[in-house]
Every structure is written in structure tokens, then in C-alpha cells.
Motif scaffolding. Structure first.
Motif, PDB file in Angstrom:
ATOM      1  N   VAL A  39     -43.610  37.462   3.896  1.00 29.44           N
ATOM      2  CA  VAL A  39     -42.452  36.565   3.875  1.00 29.44           C
ATOM      3  C   VAL A  39     -42.894  35.133   4.130  1.00 29.44           C
ATOM      4  N   GLU A  40     -43.844  34.949   5.025  1.00 29.23           N
ATOM      5  CA  GLU A  40     -44.336  33.601   5.297  1.00 29.23           C
ATOM      6  C   GLU A  40     -44.958  32.981   4.051  1.00 29.23           C
ATOM      7  N   ILE A  41     -45.770  33.745   3.364  1.00 28.53           N
ATOM      8  CA  ILE A  41     -46.471  33.222   2.189  1.00 28.53           C
ATOM      9  C   ILE A  41     -45.523  33.022   1.014  1.00 28.53           C
ATOM     10  N   VAL A  42     -44.808  34.083   0.664  1.00 29.56           N
ATOM     11  CA  VAL A  42     -43.905  34.007  -0.489  1.00 29.56           C
ATOM     12  C   VAL A  42     -42.737  33.072  -0.191  1.00 29.56           C
ATOM     13  N   GLY A  43     -42.272  33.072   1.049  1.00 29.89           N
ATOM     14  CA  GLY A  43     -41.164  32.196   1.429  1.00 29.89           C
ATOM     15  C   GLY A  43     -41.517  30.722   1.264  1.00 29.89           C
ATOM     16  N   MET A  44     -42.724  30.365   1.665  1.00 29.77           N
ATOM     17  CA  MET A  44     -43.167  28.978   1.509  1.00 29.77           C
ATOM     18  C   MET A  44     -43.281  28.611   0.026  1.00 29.77           C
ATOM     19  N   ALA A  45     -43.885  29.483  -0.753  1.00 32.61           N
ATOM     20  CA  ALA A  45     -44.021  29.222  -2.194  1.00 32.61           C
ATOM     21  C   ALA A  45     -42.644  29.104  -2.845  1.00 32.61           C
ATOM     22  N   HIS A  46     -41.747  29.994  -2.479  1.00 34.91           N
ATOM     23  CA  HIS A  46     -40.401  29.953  -3.050  1.00 34.91           C
ATOM     24  C   HIS A  46     -39.672  28.671  -2.648  1.00 34.91           C
ATOM     25  N   GLY A  47     -39.842  28.249  -1.410  1.00 33.73           N
ATOM     26  CA  GLY A  47     -39.201  27.016  -0.955  1.00 33.73           C
ATOM     27  C   GLY A  47     -39.662  25.800  -1.751  1.00 33.73           C
ATOM     28  N   VAL A  48     -40.954  25.712  -1.973  1.00 34.24           N
ATOM     29  CA  VAL A  48     -41.498  24.594  -2.755  1.00 34.24           C
ATOM     30  C   VAL A  48     -40.990  24.670  -4.191  1.00 34.24           C
ATOM     31  N   LEU A  49     -41.020  25.863  -4.778  1.00 37.32           N
ATOM     32  CA  LEU A  49     -40.541  26.019  -6.156  1.00 37.32           C
ATOM     33  C   LEU A  49     -39.041  25.746  -6.267  1.00 37.32           C
ATOM     34  N   PHE A  50     -38.277  26.116  -5.252  1.00 39.82           N
ATOM     35  CA  PHE A  50     -36.837  25.844  -5.240  1.00 39.82           C
ATOM     36  C   PHE A  50     -36.583  24.338  -5.271  1.00 39.82           C
ATOM     37  N   LEU A  51     -37.312  23.594  -4.439  1.00 40.87           N
ATOM     38  CA  LEU A  51     -37.141  22.137  -4.423  1.00 40.87           C
ATOM     39  C   LEU A  51     -37.556  21.511  -5.755  1.00 40.87           C
ATOM     40  N   LEU A  52     -38.640  22.006  -6.324  1.00 37.40           N
ATOM     41  CA  LEU A  52     -39.068  21.515  -7.643  1.00 37.40           C
ATOM     42  C   LEU A  52     -38.025  21.841  -8.711  1.00 37.40           C
ATOM     43  N   TYR A  53     -37.421  23.022  -8.623  1.00 37.53           N
ATOM     44  CA  TYR A  53     -36.386  23.430  -9.574  1.00 37.53           C
ATOM     45  C   TYR A  53     -35.184  22.488  -9.500  1.00 37.53           C
ATOM     46  N   ILE A  54     -34.728  22.202  -8.296  1.00 40.28           N
ATOM     47  CA  ILE A  54     -33.567  21.318  -8.131  1.00 40.28           C
ATOM     48  C   ILE A  54     -33.881  19.919  -8.655  1.00 40.28           C
ATOM     49  N   ALA A  55     -35.038  19.388  -8.272  1.00 37.81           N
ATOM     50  CA  ALA A  55     -35.433  18.057  -8.753  1.00 37.81           C
ATOM     51  C   ALA A  55     -35.584  18.058 -10.269  1.00 37.81           C
ATOM     52  N   GLY A  56     -36.176  19.107 -10.802  1.00 36.81           N
ATOM     53  CA  GLY A  56     -36.336  19.222 -12.256  1.00 36.81           C
ATOM     54  C   GLY A  56     -35.006  19.327 -12.969  1.00 36.81           C
ATOM     55  N   ALA A  57     -34.083  20.072 -12.387  1.00 35.10           N
ATOM     56  CA  ALA A  57     -32.756  20.211 -12.999  1.00 35.10           C
ATOM     57  C   ALA A  57     -32.042  18.866 -13.075  1.00 35.10           C
ATOM     58  N   VAL A  58     -32.143  18.079 -12.016  1.00 41.34           N
ATOM     59  CA  VAL A  58     -31.508  16.753 -12.015  1.00 41.34           C
ATOM     60  C   VAL A  58     -32.151  15.860 -13.075  1.00 41.34           C
ATOM     61  N   TYR A  59     -33.468  15.892 -13.148  1.00 33.65           N
ATOM     62  CA  TYR A  59     -34.173  15.062 -14.130  1.00 33.65           C
ATOM     63  C   TYR A  59     -33.862  15.491 -15.560  1.00 33.65           C
ATOM     64  N   VAL A  60     -33.913  16.792 -15.818  1.00 35.47           N
ATOM     65  CA  VAL A  60     -33.624  17.309 -17.167  1.00 35.47           C
ATOM     66  C   VAL A  60     -32.164  17.051 -17.537  1.00 35.47           C
ATOM     67  N   SER A  61     -31.273  17.104 -16.548  1.00 37.39           N
ATOM     68  CA  SER A  61     -29.856  16.847 -16.851  1.00 37.39           C
ATOM     69  C   SER A  61     -29.664  15.424 -17.378  1.00 37.39           C
ATOM     70  N   GLN A  62     -30.462  14.488 -16.865  1.00 39.01           N
ATOM     71  CA  GLN A  62     -30.376  13.121 -17.361  1.00 39.01           C
ATOM     72  C   GLN A  62     -30.959  13.002 -18.763  1.00 39.01           C
ATOM     73  N   LEU A  63     -32.050  13.726 -19.013  1.00 40.75           N
ATOM     74  CA  LEU A  63     -32.665  13.688 -20.350  1.00 40.75           C
ATOM     75  C   LEU A  63     -31.759  14.292 -21.418  1.00 40.75           C
ATOM     76  N   LEU A  64     -31.101  15.404 -21.046  1.00 35.21           N
ATOM     77  CA  LEU A  64     -30.280  16.133 -22.023  1.00 35.21           C
ATOM     78  C   LEU A  64     -28.796  15.765 -21.952  1.00 35.21           C
ATOM     79  N   ASN A  65     -28.466  14.784 -21.120  1.00 34.95           N
ATOM     80  CA  ASN A  65     -27.075  14.328 -20.963  1.00 34.95           C
ATOM     81  C   ASN A  65     -26.114  15.466 -20.618  1.00 34.95           C
ATOM     82  N   TRP A  66     -26.507  16.292 -19.652  1.00 36.55           N
ATOM     83  CA  TRP A  66     -25.636  17.367 -19.191  1.00 36.55           C
ATOM     84  C   TRP A  66     -24.453  16.776 -18.443  1.00 36.55           C
ATOM     85  N   SER A  67     -23.349  17.472 -18.522  1.00 38.45           N
ATOM     86  CA  SER A  67     -22.199  17.089 -17.715  1.00 38.45           C
ATOM     87  C   SER A  67     -22.468  17.497 -16.263  1.00 38.45           C
ATOM     88  N   THR A  68     -21.649  17.001 -15.362  1.00 35.73           N
ATOM     89  CA  THR A  68     -21.778  17.369 -13.952  1.00 35.73           C
ATOM     90  C   THR A  68     -21.557  18.862 -13.779  1.00 35.73           C
TER      91      THR A  68
END
Length: 93
Positions: A39-68
Motif C-alpha cells: 500500500v505504501e508503494i502503490v499508494g504513493m505511485a497512485h497519488g502522483v499519477l492522480f495529481l498528474l491526471y488532474i493536471a493533465g485533464a485541466v491542460y487537455v480541456s483547454q486544448l480541446l475546448n471542453w466545457s466545464t
């Protein structure tokens, strides 16, 4: 732009897999067999990937002109098992 979307797809897939591994393998190891290290290992990896996913989603939403609404759905998919797979298929070109 295609390269950024490809990177977001990879992050999305890795985030979904890490969440499934955390729920399906690491958590049972911790609570059933009292082996918390996974849990310590996978949890840390998942946490980092989760933050990257959220940041990526915000960035891609601007590129693709997604609605809110679309951005909110993609972000909410990150907290559901298999959710990022759905978001990736439905909202990415």
C-alpha cells in the motif's frame, strides 16, 4: 497537440491501473494478510499519477475546448475504478 493527448492517455491508463492494483491487490494484502508495504508503494505511485491526471485533464480541456461539465466528468472519472478508461475513450480524439 497529438503528443500531449498521447501523454495524457498514458497517464490516464497508468492512473487507472494503479488504482485497480491499489484496491484489488495492495489493500487486501494490508488488511487480510497484514502486509502494508504494498500500500505504501502503490499508494504513493497512485497519488502522483492522480495529481498528474488532474493536471493533465485541466491542460487537455483547454486544448480541446471542453466545457466545464466535460472537465468535471473527466475529473470525477478519476475517482472511480475503470473511470479513466471511460473518460479516455469518450472524450479524447
Amino acid at each position: 497537440m497529438k503528443k500531449i493527448i498521447k501523454i495524457f492517455r498514458i497517464i490516464s491508463t497508468l492512473e487507472a491501473i494503479s488504482f485497480l492494483v491499489l484496491l484489488g491487490i495492495a489493500m487486501p494484502l494490508k488488511y487480510i494478510w497484514e502486509l502494508p508495504k504494498m500500500v505504501e508503494i502503490v499508494g504513493m505511485a497512485h497519488g502522483v499519477l492522480f495529481l498528474l491526471y488532474i493536471a493533465g485533464a485541466v491542460y487537455v480541456s483547454q486544448l480541446l475546448n471542453w466545457s466545464t461539465k466535460t472537465l468535471a466528468i473527466v475529473v470525477l472519472c478519476s475517482i472511480l475504478p475503470f473511470g479513466p478508461f471511460y473518460a479516455e475513450r469518450k472524450y479524447l480524439p
